[in-house]
Design a protein around this motif. Structure first.
Motif, PDB file in Angstrom:
ATOM      1  N   VAL A  25       0.943  -1.233  -0.028  1.00 54.35           N
ATOM      2  CA  VAL A  25      -0.001  -0.048  -0.077  1.00 54.35           C
ATOM      3  C   VAL A  25       0.891   1.214  -0.095  1.00 54.35           C
ATOM      4  N   VAL A  26       0.568   2.325  -0.902  1.00 52.25           N
ATOM      5  CA  VAL A  26       1.465   3.218  -1.103  1.00 52.25           C
ATOM      6  C   VAL A  26       0.526   4.681  -0.149  1.00 52.25           C
ATOM      7  N   GLU A  27       1.176   5.326   0.264  1.00 51.64           N
ATOM      8  CA  GLU A  27       0.550   6.722   1.109  1.00 51.64           C
ATOM      9  C   GLU A  27       1.397   7.907   0.903  1.00 51.64           C
ATOM     10  N   ASN A  28       0.826   9.039   0.793  1.00 53.13           N
ATOM     11  CA  ASN A  28       1.615  10.257   0.799  1.00 53.13           C
ATOM     12  C   ASN A  28       2.552  10.293   2.371  1.00 53.13           C
ATOM     13  N   ASP A  29       3.420  10.735   2.430  1.00 54.81           N
ATOM     14  CA  ASP A  29       4.374  10.634   3.522  1.00 54.81           C
ATOM     15  C   ASP A  29       3.784  11.367   4.567  1.00 54.81           C
TER      16      ASP A  29
END
Length: 314
Positions: free
Chosen positions: A103-107
């Motif tokens: 899962v990729v998410e904004n830092d």
């Protein structure tokens, strides 16, 4: 269930195994090149494989500085890494010998979620997180849910326009909030002050080796902690900008808590006090409404790892 959290910076990545209580059980780091996205993929995969030898993990969360797609699989655009419509999750799955979701998410969202779940915001329902570093990032939690927006790019508060025709911003516009409320703004103003007020700049010049172009944020904070008047004024001005902008965001969101994190937050009360003053000075209906608490973040540089892992687990 343990999860792996990955925090990607411009020159390095930090990767850790995180338990359900938000504790980092093990951590590794890798150096990377911002212009070589394939090498970043390989470094992440290598670090995850190393950690997976000793821990059973059920998910991998990746905190990336950029605009992340609504399905949390790709980075649409990043200002400091060569990602453009980049399918990061798929690239990593192809390199990993692990059958787990990625899962990729904004830092900033990841850091904000870490504070909401396990840090300064754990008792809150509605929270605004501000990450004050090179730029100004944000994360918004409303009714215990992370606000991502229709296209996944909500909470880019640093790019609200606060000064028409103001300083140019890396986003391509002028007068964005982060041009006045960030570590970069602090350094820019300090270097200008050394020229405009040389009679007050002796300590700052001493800390920078006599070269104002080498002056950095931590040196300004150090001087302020020592009681240097110019450094204190610079932090006070930065805090005012942060507080006034936070009041504008509050007019829209009405959070109960504002959490301030990022490298500049290491200045502590020297920054927090002017933030609170600037906030209350611009808060509408002051005296006739509850005033949001403004507190420092608790997770520091590990927030991205913790938040990314927990979001992936969920």
């Amino acid at each position: 269930m343990h999860a792996i959290g990955v925090d990607i910076g411009g020159t390095k990545i930090a990767v850790g195994v995180v338990d359900e209580a938000g504790r980092i059980l093990a951590q590794v780091r890798r150096e990377t090149e911002a212009d070589d996205v394939a090498s970043i993929d390989r470094a992440i995969a290598d670090a995850c494989a190393e950690l997976a030898k000793d821990y059973v993990v059920g998910a991998i969360g990746v905190a990336a500085a950029g605009f992340v797609s609504p399905d949390r699989t790709s980075v649409l655009f990043a200002p400091n890494i060569a990602w453009r419509e980049y399918p990061l999750a798929a690239k990593l799955r192809a390199l990993l010998d692990l059958d787990v979701p990625v899962v990729v998410e904004n830092d900033a969202n990841a850091a904000g979620w870490a504070e909401f779940r396990f840090g300064a915001g754990r008792e809150a329902t509605d929270m605004l997180m501000l990450t004050i570093g090179t730029g100004l990032g944000g994360a918004i939690v409303v009714d215990r849910e992370l606000v991502r927006g229709k296209w996944g790019v909500a909470a880019e508060v640093g790019h609200m326009r606060v000064v028409p025709g103001g300083h140019y911003c890396g986003c391509g516009h002028e007068g964005c909030w982060e041009q006045y409320a960030s570590g970069s703004a602090l350094v820019r103003d300090a270097r200008a002050a050394v020229v405009a007020q040389p009679h007050r700049a002796a300590r700052l010049l001493e800390l920078s080796g006599g070269d104002r172009e080498k002056l950095k944020g931590p040196q300004i904070t150090q001087a302020a902690q020592e009681g240097d008047g110019l450094a204190l004024d610079l932090l006070a001005n930065l805090g005012r900008w942060i507080g006034e902008g936070a009041a504008s965001v509050t007019a829209l969101l009405d959070p109960e808590l504002i959490v301030v994190g990022g490298g500049v937050a290491e200045a502590g009360d020297l920054l927090l006090t002017p933030i609170r003053k600037g906030f209350e000075a611009q808060l509408s209906a002051l005296g006739h409404r509850p005033v949001a608490q403004i507190e420092l973040a608790e997770h520091g540089n590990e927030a991205g790892i913790v938040g990314a892992a927990d979001l992936a687990r969920r």
